[in-house]
Design an enzyme around this catalytic site. Structure first.
Site, mmCIF file in Angstrom:
data_model
loop_
_atom_site.group_PDB
_atom_site.id
_atom_site.type_symbol
_atom_site.label_atom_id
_atom_site.label_comp_id
_atom_site.label_asym_id
_atom_site.label_seq_id
_atom_site.Cartn_x
_atom_site.Cartn_y
_atom_site.Cartn_z
ATOM 1 N N GLY A 96 0.821 -1.222 0.000
ATOM 2 C CA GLY A 96 0.000 0.000 0.000
ATOM 3 C C GLY A 96 0.843 1.256 0.000
ATOM 4 C CB ALA A 97 4.281 1.877 -0.934
ATOM 5 C CG ASN A 98 -1.229 3.221 -3.964
ATOM 6 O OD1 ASN A 98 -1.552 3.435 -2.801
ATOM 7 N ND2 ASN A 98 -1.984 2.541 -4.801
ATOM 8 N N GLY A 125 -0.529 7.996 1.200
ATOM 9 C CA GLY A 125 -0.456 8.148 2.643
ATOM 10 C C GLY A 125 0.892 7.820 3.265
ATOM 11 C CB ILE A 126 1.699 6.209 6.542
ATOM 12 C CG1 ILE A 126 0.544 6.956 7.230
ATOM 13 C CG2 ILE A 126 2.912 6.201 7.471
ATOM 14 C CD1 ILE A 126 -0.102 6.190 8.381
ATOM 15 N N GLY A 127 2.446 4.960 3.696
ATOM 16 C CA GLY A 127 3.280 4.005 2.953
ATOM 17 C C GLY A 127 4.125 4.711 1.906
ATOM 18 C CE1 TYR A 155 -8.150 -0.141 9.537
ATOM 19 C CE2 TYR A 155 -8.752 0.710 11.688
ATOM 20 C CZ TYR A 155 -7.877 0.657 10.625
ATOM 21 O OH TYR A 155 -6.713 1.394 10.662
HETATM 22 N N1 LIG Z 1 -4.550 7.478 8.800
HETATM 23 C C1 LIG Z 1 -4.789 7.172 10.073
HETATM 24 O O1 LIG Z 1 -5.208 8.017 10.872
HETATM 25 C C2 LIG Z 1 -4.514 5.769 10.565
HETATM 26 C C3 LIG Z 1 -4.784 5.491 11.904
HETATM 27 C C4 LIG Z 1 -4.508 4.216 12.386
HETATM 28 C C5 LIG Z 1 -3.967 3.268 11.550
HETATM 29 N N2 LIG Z 1 -3.719 3.580 10.245
HETATM 30 C C6 LIG Z 1 -3.128 2.528 9.408
HETATM 31 O O2 LIG Z 1 -2.007 3.049 8.691
HETATM 32 C C7 LIG Z 1 -1.864 2.343 7.462
HETATM 33 C C8 LIG Z 1 -1.723 3.308 6.302
HETATM 34 O O3 LIG Z 1 -2.872 4.119 6.241
HETATM 35 P P1 LIG Z 1 -2.923 5.527 5.486
HETATM 36 O O4 LIG Z 1 -3.449 6.519 6.455
HETATM 37 O O5 LIG Z 1 -1.645 5.797 4.794
HETATM 38 O O6 LIG Z 1 -4.115 5.234 4.446
HETATM 39 P P2 LIG Z 1 -4.216 5.243 2.847
HETATM 40 O O7 LIG Z 1 -3.525 6.434 2.296
HETATM 41 O O8 LIG Z 1 -5.672 5.081 2.571
HETATM 42 O O9 LIG Z 1 -3.415 3.938 2.407
HETATM 43 C C9 LIG Z 1 -3.974 2.661 2.427
HETATM 44 C C10 LIG Z 1 -3.270 1.842 1.382
HETATM 45 O O10 LIG Z 1 -3.757 0.490 1.480
HETATM 46 C C11 LIG Z 1 -3.968 0.049 0.153
HETATM 47 N N3 LIG Z 1 -4.897 -1.080 0.059
HETATM 48 C C12 LIG Z 1 -6.190 -1.143 0.439
HETATM 49 N N4 LIG Z 1 -6.705 -2.342 0.111
HETATM 50 C C13 LIG Z 1 -5.696 -3.042 -0.497
HETATM 51 C C14 LIG Z 1 -5.594 -4.341 -1.069
HETATM 52 N N5 LIG Z 1 -6.648 -5.171 -1.137
HETATM 53 N N6 LIG Z 1 -4.394 -4.738 -1.578
HETATM 54 C C15 LIG Z 1 -3.328 -3.910 -1.556
HETATM 55 N N7 LIG Z 1 -3.372 -2.668 -1.056
HETATM 56 C C16 LIG Z 1 -4.546 -2.243 -0.533
HETATM 57 C C17 LIG Z 1 -4.497 1.253 -0.598
HETATM 58 O O11 LIG Z 1 -4.339 1.017 -1.982
HETATM 59 P P3 LIG Z 1 -5.327 1.523 -3.152
HETATM 60 O O12 LIG Z 1 -4.698 2.759 -3.695
HETATM 61 O O13 LIG Z 1 -5.364 0.420 -4.138
HETATM 62 O O14 LIG Z 1 -6.675 1.793 -2.514
HETATM 63 C C18 LIG Z 1 -3.553 2.322 -0.046
HETATM 64 O O15 LIG Z 1 -2.350 2.308 -0.762
HETATM 65 C C19 LIG Z 1 -3.062 1.409 7.370
HETATM 66 O O16 LIG Z 1 -2.704 0.121 7.831
HETATM 67 C C20 LIG Z 1 -4.061 2.025 8.330
HETATM 68 O O17 LIG Z 1 -4.969 1.063 8.860
HETATM 69 C C21 LIG Z 1 -3.960 4.812 9.737
#
Ligand SMILES: NC(=O)c1ccc[n+]([C@@H]2O[C@H](COP(=O)([O-])OP(=O)(O)OC[C@H]3O[C@@H](n4cnc5c(N)ncnc54)[C@H](OP(=O)(O)O)[C@@H]3O)[C@@H](O)[C@H]2O)c1
Length: 294
Positions: A10-12, A14-16, A166
């Site tokens: 999921g590195a496309n 947000g945090i990744g 979740y």
């Molecule tokens: N943001 C917060 O406040 C928060 C809080 C607690 C925990 N987290 C955790 O932090 C991590 C990163 O979150 P983020 O905030 O950076 O969110 P994000 O920008 O929405 O990133 C989520 C990533 O997961 C990918 N993904 C979703 N379903 C997938 C699948 N079936 N196969 C492969 N990739 C998939 C998405 O890809 P697509 O582009 O294909 O959709 C996207 O690249 C997650 O584990 C999240 O649960 C975040």
């Protein structure tokens, strides 16, 4: 530092993506393992350095197999895996199933990452100091009585809720991390869980959410840190030599390692969750630690 090969799911966005950028900037090879390849290619152009993209849909067992086969064939190396991707579609209301018939959040956020790491275990063990990083959520602190429902993890016989599914999956990932840390005793590989705090989300990724939810997230964003700040923890957890002896720990922003809450580190509960996990995956673990061995 020797260049490492770091896989980030999921590195496309947000945090990744921010973590991939920071790790590539330090001269390491970063694999952006993504479902949406168009966004992955755009991220790769932004990141530059020695970054690669590869298709990985964690909701599909076949895709996990194809990806791990590719890593073995084309890279032959994995020093760190950051299991960052997660399914949390703010517009989802009903249960959705994977092509293999699993509830999608349970599979994408828990079973899929377990299968992924299991199939990369040989490469991680071959690394001079392999690091496995799972990702959990600080939001779990708001659900102190939540447990993994061993009889019904996919909500067949109880009301479905996206947040419950979740957080259950995040709980299971924490327990998987603890389980791994124990199984890896006697190897050079460590397993830790990054507990992500409130991080600013790109709401453009969820065009279909109702206005009230947009307002709610706008308020949440006032207290959120940018993805780049959280990503510094990912990068350090994957690379920092000072953290090489951390194993079976929660890692938080700002950098702090701590112990898991009681349920997440309870040996019996962990064993039950992991038995369920491997039974559902229909495989035996790639690594098991026998008490008394070593
Ligand atoms: N943001 C917060 O406040 C928060 C809080 C607690 C925990 N987290 C955790 O932090 C991590 C990163 O979150 P983020 O905030 O950076 O969110 P994000 O920008 O929405 O990133 C989520 C990533 O997961 C990918 N993904 C979703 N379903 C997938 C699948 N079936 N196969 C492969 N990739 C998939 C998405 O890809 P697509 O582009 O294909 O959709 C996207 O690249 C997650 O584990 C999240 O649960 C975040």
């Amino acid at each position: 530092m020797e260049p490492k090969t770091v896989i980030i799911t999921g590195a496309n966005s947000g945090i990744g993506k921010a973590a991939a950028k920071q790790i590539a900037a330090q001269g390491h090879r970063v694999v952006l393992a993504c479902r949406n390849m168009e966004r992955a290619k755009a991220a790769q152009r932004e990141i530059g350095g020695y970054s690669l993209t590869a298709q990985l849909d964690l909701a599909q067992r076949a895709s996990i197999h194809a990806f791990t086969d590719w890593v073995h064939r084309e890279l032959g190396k994995a020093d760190a895996v950051i299991s960052n991707a997660a399914d949390f579609d703010l517009s989802q209301k009903q249960r959705v199933f994977t092509p293999d018939g699993f509830e999608r959040i349970w599979f994408t956020n828990h079973l899929g990452p377990v299968l992924l790491i299991d199939r990369l275990m040989d490469l991680l063990i071959a690394s001079p100091q392999g690091r496995i990083l799972t990702v959990s959520s600080k939001g779990l602190l708001m659900h102190p009585f939540l447990t993994v429902n061993l009889n019904d993890p996919m909500f067949n016989d109880r009301p479905y809720s996206v947040p419950k599914a979740y957080y259950q999956s995040k709980l299971a990932q924490s327990m998987f991390t603890n389980w791994l840390a124990k199984q890896l005793t006697g190897t050079m590989v460590t397993a830790n869980c990054i507990r992500v705090t409130n991080v600013k989300l790109d709401l453009n990724r969820f065009p279909d959410i109702p206005q009230w939810m947009k307002n709610l997230y706008a308020i949440k964003a006032l207290f959120a840190i940018p993805p780049e700040k959280m990503a510094t923890i990912y990068a350090r957890a994957a690379l920092d030599p000072a953290l090489k002896n951390e194993n079976g720990r929660l890692i938080e922003y700002p950098l702090k390692t701590c112990d898991f809450p009681p349920y997440e580190k309870d040996p019996l509960c962990i064993e039950q969750v992991m038995r369920l996990t491997y039974r559902q995956l229909g495989i035996n673990p790639a690594i098991t630690y026998e008490t008394g061995s070593n």
